[in-house]
Design a protein around this motif. Structure first.
Motif, PDB file in Angstrom:
ATOM      1  N   SER A   2       0.850  -1.270  -0.089  1.00  0.00           N
ATOM      2  CA  SER A   2       0.049  -0.085   0.045  1.00  0.00           C
ATOM      3  C   SER A   2       0.681   1.225   0.066  1.00  0.00           C
ATOM      4  CB  SER A   2      -1.092  -0.169   1.417  1.00  0.00           C
ATOM      5  OG  SER A   2      -0.224  -0.500   2.490  1.00  0.00           O
ATOM      6  N   TYR A  59      -6.605  -3.633  -5.286  1.00  0.00           N
ATOM      7  CA  TYR A  59      -5.409  -3.814  -4.514  1.00  0.00           C
ATOM      8  C   TYR A  59      -5.292  -5.077  -4.365  1.00  0.00           C
ATOM      9  CZ  TYR A  59      -1.696  -3.254  -1.103  1.00  0.00           C
ATOM     10  OH  TYR A  59      -0.599  -3.346  -0.401  1.00  0.00           O
ATOM     11  N   GLU A  63      -2.280  -7.593  -5.322  1.00  0.00           N
ATOM     12  CA  GLU A  63      -1.260  -8.338  -4.219  1.00  0.00           C
ATOM     13  C   GLU A  63      -1.579  -9.699  -4.047  1.00  0.00           C
ATOM     14  OE1 GLU A  63       1.221  -7.088  -2.728  1.00  0.00           O
ATOM     15  OE2 GLU A  63       0.866  -5.095  -3.470  1.00  0.00           O
TER      16      GLU A  63
END
Lengths: 229, 229
Positions: A2, A59, A63
């Motif tokens: 992040s 996100y 990931e």
DNA sequence: CCGGATCCGTAACGATACTG
DNA sequence: CAGTATCGTTACGGATCCGG
């Protein structure tokens, strides 16, 4: 990673870099019981803006924690599921749930949202494998408008949302509080049925067995004194 | 409850209401190895503003997770310790560390801060009780300017920062990377000493035993594909 | 209608300066 | 050393809008 990283070479910090932001672990909790569509996630995470939900999913997909999937026919609709790494977060989420059940839950507060599906994770957490020696059964639960099921087998339990394929017994409860009382053993199934708060179809004996498979933690009070060494 | 609550009647959500904010679980991680002073916490949580640290400590104190203490003489200085509820967060932090070691850690990135004390938690996580059958020993570790110790006894390990009272063996390592390599078994103690990166005082046999007590997780790669049902 | 993207006001955070 | 105070920046929450 992040944008805001803890920047520490520490396993806990790295884990929190990925799943430590607001809503993320609750999102994982939702997916731990199976793939869900965007709208379902939104409905179970009230207060989370759609933009934020989309950003988190994107996100987590980048990931390698979440992956987009297409639900099998006849639905054929897009949804999100956990990857292997995502499923591996189960113990961490359960450990937090365990702590929460003991030290943070208490009675239901005014205005708190309650979805029966969340009890599904609690069942995983409180499950006692030794108590399930030789027990096997497929349970379907219908609480309010939610459906989920549990499969007990070989000293293990698997809890997934949605209906079961061939349930041995189907328990329908009017609301989450009734379902909780039944699971904790505070109310008998016979009493609940008599009061019209629940109905049972199928092998009712399996339900009494089910209740015996759990060891629910005793709620404790948090007090502000250091623990003696 | 923090000002921003998830407002869900769910054990995980309630837990995260209390310890889910940024920095909080890392703060708990620090305190899991013993009481710490404000300045020590600050030093181990680089990037966290003093105001935020003070606010978190105050909030966690109100919530009964942390308690202010006075360090025993001769220090006699104020510090913070975990309450019983705070210590109960250990399994949750370790579960996250476990996940992080397997799925998120990798090699050390450029500019990442590393404190040897964090390895202390990793030791708890990777400890194999069965391997410690009949093993007992007190280990003191000095890495760079940090000191901490481990007490192995009765198939259990206890890791605390600060010096040990009567260590059986003292291991001094020049830096965190050396310490890590020694613990993982990648480098022998003899080699490290020969290279001047470590020194051992006391019962060196206990060190070889120590290395055999851990089962370090195999790092895995996170890939973006849904896990098959 | 579902699955998002965009915009904006508010709350949380990060860095630094300052005080007892 | 142990915190407050302040201020610019980032993240979140709610609403509205858009394409299939």
């Amino acid at each position: 990673m992040s944008r805001r990283s803890y920047n520490q070479y520490c396993a806990t910090a790295h884990a929190l870099d990925i799943v430590g932001e607001r809503w993320t672990l609750l999102l994982v909790r939702e997916l731990l019981t199976g793939p869900r569509r965007f709208g379902d996630l939104q409905a179970n995470l009230p207060g989370m803006g759609t933009g934020l939900l989309a950003a988190r999913l994107k996100y987590l997909t980048e990931e390698g924690v979440v992956a987009p999937v297409t639900l099998p026919a006849p639905a054929n609709t897009p949804a999100y599921a956990l990857t292997e790494a995502g499923h591996a977060l189960g113990p961490a989420v359960l450990a937090l749930a365990d702590w929460g059940m003991t030290w943070a839950l208490g009675p239901r507060a005014e205005g708190e949202v309650y979805r029966a599906g969340w009890a599904v994770l609690a069942m995983r957490s409180a499950f006692v494998p030794d108590a399930a020696e030789g027990v096997a059964g497929v349970y379907e639960f219908r609480v309010a408008d939610e459906v989920f099921h549990a499969r007990v087998e070989d000293r293990s339990v698997e809890t997934v949302h949605g209906p079961a394929q061939r349930p041995d017994v189907v328990l329908t409860a009017a609301d989450g509080d009734t379902f909780k009382a039944l699971l904790l053993g505070g109310v008998s199934f016979a009493d609940a049925e008599r009061e019209g708060r629940a109905t049972v179809a199928g092998d009712r004996g399996l339900l009494d067995v089910l209740v015996s498979l759990f060891d629910w933690p005793q709620p404790r009070e948090r007090v502000s004194s250091a623990r003696p060494r």
